[in-house]
Write an enzyme that holds these catalytic residues in place. Sequence first.
Site, mmCIF file in Angstrom:
data_model
loop_
_atom_site.group_PDB
_atom_site.id
_atom_site.type_symbol
_atom_site.label_atom_id
_atom_site.label_comp_id
_atom_site.label_asym_id
_atom_site.label_seq_id
_atom_site.Cartn_x
_atom_site.Cartn_y
_atom_site.Cartn_z
ATOM 1 N N VAL B 126 0.839 -1.053 -0.049
ATOM 2 C CA VAL B 126 -0.151 0.086 -0.032
ATOM 3 C C VAL B 126 1.040 1.221 0.004
ATOM 4 C CG1 VAL B 126 -1.614 1.354 1.093
ATOM 5 C CG2 VAL B 126 -1.862 -1.097 1.125
ATOM 6 N N CYS B 127 0.569 2.310 -0.854
ATOM 7 C CA CYS B 127 1.478 3.319 -1.054
ATOM 8 C C CYS B 127 2.957 3.090 -0.994
ATOM 9 C CB CYS B 127 1.068 4.309 -0.045
ATOM 10 S SG CYS B 127 1.512 5.884 -0.181
ATOM 11 N N GLN B 128 3.628 3.864 -0.139
ATOM 12 C CA GLN B 128 5.110 3.616 -0.035
ATOM 13 C C GLN B 128 5.315 2.090 0.101
ATOM 14 O OE1 GLN B 128 6.780 4.953 3.503
ATOM 15 N NE2 GLN B 128 8.776 5.336 2.646
ATOM 16 N N GLY B 130 3.907 -0.346 -1.289
ATOM 17 C CA GLY B 130 3.696 -1.047 -2.657
ATOM 18 C C GLY B 130 5.198 -0.913 -2.961
#
Lengths: 244, 343
Positions: B126-128, B130
């Site tokens: 998720v986000c960073q 990821g």
Amino acid sequence: MRGSKMSDDFMRQWQQWASALDPSRGASWWGPPPPQAMPYADLFERFAAAAGAASGPEAARAFGDWLRDQFRDPGALWGNQLFTSASWSAPAFGPMREHQLRAERMTRAWQRAEEARQRCARLWSDMLREAADTFSRGLTATDAPAAPAAPVTDARRLYDQWINAAEAAYARMARSTDFVKAQGDFINFSGEMRRELSDYAAGCAKFLDLPTRAELDSVHERLRALQTTVDKLVAQLAQGGKAA
Amino acid sequence: MRPTTWSTLSNAREAQVGASARELVLRRDKMQLFRYSSLAESTPAPVAPILIVYALVNRPYLLDLQPDRSLIRGLLAAGLDVYLIDWGYPDGADRLLTLEDYLSYIDDCVGAVQQGRKPGISLLGVCQGGTLSLCYTALHPARVSDLITMVTPVDFKTPSDLLSRWVQPLDVDTWAGSGNVAGEMLNQMFLALMPFRLTQQKYVDLLQSEPDAARAENFMRMEQWIFDSPDLAGTAFRQFVRWFYQENRLVEGTLSIGGQRVDLAAVTQPVLNLYGRRDHLVPPEASAALQGLIGSRDYTAREFDLGHVGMYTSSRAQREVPAAIAEWLSRPRKRRTTYKRRR
């Protein structure tokens, strides 16, 4: 004979140095104009550069920006004098050399951060003016004269229109090279100032026999290296156990 | 007496976050790995367990904020076996943690999830998180069977990325110093991306609305999440800003972590890439760049008409995102390509 030549050289250099420190003699071979004159010299350079670029509005803008900075706060005029005093550019030698250099670095970083903050504030001020223009134009004008803009009577709608105008103007400013540079300078110079302040605090800590950040970091790094070694040994032992 | 918006908000001060039951599976330093309990009404899906790698910024309970706003609950309802990494709140003892350390934490979690099962897990970054998941998968391709990236920055220098534009001139060593970076400072930066909407308009919206206890609690949970910002481990932060934002090494192919080259071409497993069309933190093109960089032939992208946080908390996201993930995991697979590591 040799001793006399040395003492002549020394005297000549001493006199040159003393004359350079004498503000009544103005700029000398020693270097740039005295610090008190720097803002004006800087203004002149910027104004001349803008005028040289054959852009009247740019030159006028440079002058306007300078005026806004100079008179944003009358009290600051005195404060600026304090922080541009000639003592900060005096040659550094003797037992207080390191302290003087640190104080100079800290002051210089403070000045640069403050100058960058002023540039940011100016850009914010321009942006808010642009937003206000867009907002008021939206209330009064229309592209089609036959269909005048409907008067806005709902306060909430009015507020939302203002937010839209402000965000649009902000988005343009926030992406501009000038803003990115000013904000970056502000953050970088503030960081420099903090680093110098931290060095100063470390000096005080040493004097009081308290641990400094550098000492703690050094111990921390040793601990980490030790942990890595232990982890490797544990893994090797586990592998050995499996093999057996 | 009729409640006012103000009194309703005051009553909602202590709104609880975290909706689903879970148990602690692993703890290492401040990192904790949780496993969520399956829902009584769901049927287990015949797919690998899913490990969620959250960002180092902000707290992961955003994914399980309340029963009707929970990506995790949606995944549980689809019968998935869900694990989540919680990075905790780094303090001074963590200032020397590197990105290599964080990948090592992920590796520990992957090991814990796989224990006693056949190899292969699905990684959901998720986000960073990821970005970290991509790096991990590229370095340990055999340990990941499927990769899902959600609002994940890959190309850190796309034209619409304002945050990236701001970060370019910064001297990251001077900015961050040698210590941790205050989460509060980063929060200010995120708010500064849209200051009028995020620091004014949303509160006007709230105060103008009818007093409603449920709405007030939703709002307070989001406020808690937004301002509950852990500090970031200084060394890892500096590496992330310099290597990803300033040097764009993931796209340039020049990234090495712990002495090992991170080559996205090594990501040959199926990839699902989810991103928001209206994301102002991670612009869609920053995520979409992934397609041209990975070695996988089985790549699916899903763009949602949502913003960054809306991808987890909006009612539309509740309907669409968990379903998209569950469907994708259960689909027939293409054969994986093989990757030859370049020197």
